[in-house]
Enzyme design. Structure first.
Site, PDB file in Angstrom:
ATOM      1  N   ILE A  92      -2.683  19.312 119.779  1.00 13.97           N
ATOM      2  CA  ILE A  92      -2.987  19.884 121.142  1.00 13.97           C
ATOM      3  C   ILE A  92      -4.484  19.964 121.604  1.00 13.97           C
ATOM      4  O   ILE A  92      -5.039  19.537 122.292  1.00 13.97           O
ATOM      5  CB  ILE A  92      -2.289  21.010 121.625  1.00 13.97           C
ATOM      6  CG1 ILE A  92      -2.384  21.107 123.307  1.00 13.97           C
ATOM      7  CG2 ILE A  92      -2.462  22.222 120.861  1.00 13.97           C
ATOM      8  CD1 ILE A  92      -1.927  20.031 124.126  1.00 13.97           C
ATOM      9  N   GLU A 170       3.880  25.370 123.890  1.00 16.71           N
ATOM     10  CA  GLU A 170       4.883  26.468 123.203  1.00 16.71           C
ATOM     11  C   GLU A 170       4.636  26.171 121.467  1.00 16.71           C
ATOM     12  O   GLU A 170       4.490  25.162 121.208  1.00 16.71           O
ATOM     13  CB  GLU A 170       6.146  26.622 123.398  1.00 16.71           C
ATOM     14  CG  GLU A 170       7.083  25.273 123.587  1.00 16.71           C
ATOM     15  CD  GLU A 170       6.982  24.542 122.771  1.00 16.71           C
ATOM     16  OE1 GLU A 170       7.320  25.133 121.275  1.00 16.71           O
ATOM     17  OE2 GLU A 170       7.021  23.333 122.381  1.00 16.71           O
ATOM     18  N   GLY A 310       5.900  19.180 120.547  1.00 17.53           N
ATOM     19  CA  GLY A 310       5.869  20.496 121.219  1.00 17.53           C
ATOM     20  C   GLY A 310       4.286  20.632 121.755  1.00 17.53           C
ATOM     21  O   GLY A 310       3.703  19.726 121.598  1.00 17.53           O
ATOM     22  N   GLU A 311       3.688  22.068 121.684  1.00 17.65           N
ATOM     23  CA  GLU A 311       2.372  22.494 121.862  1.00 17.65           C
ATOM     24  C   GLU A 311       2.034  22.068 123.304  1.00 17.65           C
ATOM     25  O   GLU A 311       0.709  22.508 123.354  1.00 17.65           O
ATOM     26  CB  GLU A 311       1.534  21.763 120.670  1.00 17.65           C
ATOM     27  CG  GLU A 311       2.094  22.140 119.361  1.00 17.65           C
ATOM     28  CD  GLU A 311       1.157  21.396 118.102  1.00 17.65           C
ATOM     29  OE1 GLU A 311      -0.095  20.889 118.615  1.00 17.65           O
ATOM     30  OE2 GLU A 311       1.115  21.457 117.146  1.00 17.65           O
ATOM     31  N   GLY A 312       2.584  21.413 124.089  1.00 18.58           N
ATOM     32  CA  GLY A 312       2.103  20.765 125.315  1.00 18.58           C
ATOM     33  C   GLY A 312       1.491  19.513 125.008  1.00 18.58           C
ATOM     34  O   GLY A 312       0.838  18.985 126.070  1.00 18.58           O
TER      35      GLY A 312
END
Length: 342
Positions: A92, A170, A310-312
């Site tokens: 990210i 997240e 995830g992580e955005g």
């Protein structure tokens, strides 16, 4: 709900660009939604879409249900990844740096606190992790209410500081279990349709994960939304839901990432239906539950890259498409201005 009085005028602007009707496909829908959002409360339609200060908020939290072996990674990895985010070493970070997206990490309650005075770390800890929802409520009602308030406050502050687009990521070992439980309990879909492989578990582990999630979901029948959040929720997921609510209250669009973020968005729409109008969807992830929540939200994501990190990351990757939509809306000539006759 979005005021629609300028919708026809905005659509006319889009239709009169030097192109066949609808030729830019989904980008035209993105431009329409962004322009309509940025026309809210104004006396005239937005003739220019502003995307100058994108903000990524990455919410981290740990989950007691990790004790049940629903993930191949231990809870300590959450803290290690938070440190990695703060050091700039995660996926990210790479994608945010590429597109000049500001990244802020929010500790909503990870098992091992981070000792850091980094300016891009916000502490909103509700505990060291949720309780194990296989056997007891993950959160108290008071924690649920505080998490929602925390998310609203954080998002409102970023918007007050100039953010004109929010993206949420997240991090939390076992948070796909919480997200799957929330989706099943809130929507009524079968548990085995909502549970996926998360960090990459095998068939035996997947079967076990389904049974664990079902234990929590079994306690949720007939409960209110907030009570379900308490039974099987996660600190970071509920905090994120609050941030979605604040974005809508402050008329700011949110580019939604993958499965877990989409579940948080779904929660927010159950609490405040007007949230849906402010959501754009970045991608379709590999988690099977994501297909369900996208359907519930009547969402058409921009990308389908097989992502499950995830992580955005999906939101950061899709952000240039929003910039492209703004660019054509702002700068593409009309038939009249270009002297093109059709």
């Amino acid at each position: 709900m979005l005021e629609q009085q300028f919708a026809a005028e905005i659509q006319h602007i889009i239709d009169n660009k030097t192109k066949p009707l609808g030729a830019l496909g989904q980008l035209e829908q993105v431009a329409l939604q962004l322009a309509l959002i940025q026309s809210q409360g104004k006396e005239q339609a937005a003739t220019h879409i502003e995307l100058k200060q994108p903000q990524m908020l990455l919410f981290a939290g740990d989950h007691g249900v990790a004790d049940e072996g629903v993930s191949i990674a231990p809870s300590a990895v959450t803290q290690q990844m938070v440190l990695n985010f703060l050091a700039g070493g995660a996926a990210i970070n790479c994608f945010c740096a590429l597109h000049s997206i500001d990244l802020t990490v929010v500790d909503c309650g990870i098992l091992l606190p981070v000792d850091s005075d980094a300016p891009n770390l916000i502490l909103r800890r509700l505990g060291s992790r949720t309780a194990n929802f296989a056997f007891e409520s993950a959160m108290t009602i008071e924690q649920v209410e505080q998490a929602l308030r925390n998310g609203q406050q954080i998002a409102a502050e970023k918007i007050a500081q100039g953010a004109d687009l929010l993206m949420f990521g997240e991090m939390g070992i076992a948070n796909t279990s919480s997200a799957a439980a929330l989706l099943s309990a809130l929507s009524g879909h079968e548990v085995d349709h909502c549970v996926g492989r998360g960090t990459g578990i095998n068939e035996e582990q997947l079967s076990h994960k389904i049974k664990v999630v079902a234990q929590g979901v079994g306690r949720c029948e007939g409960l209110s939304v907030n009570a379900i959040l308490a039974e099987v929720g996660g600190f970071e997921i509920v905090t994120m839901a609050g941030a979605f609510i604040a974005a809508a209250e402050h008329k700011t669009p949110v580019l939604v990432d993958g499965f877990i973020v989409s579940v948080a968005a779904y929660i927010a729409t159950l609490l405040k239906p007007e949230v849906r109008d402010y959501l754009l969807f970045a991608h379709r992830s590999e988690e099977q539950g994501h297909q369900i929540v996208l359907s519930l939200l009547e969402a058409k994501p921009l990308l389908d890259l097989g992502l499950r990190l995830g992580e955005g990351t999906g939101a950061a990757l899709a952000y240039p498409l929003l910039k492209a939509a703004a660019q054509f809306y702002n700068n593409m000539a009309s038939f009249e201005s270009a002297g093109v006759t059709v």
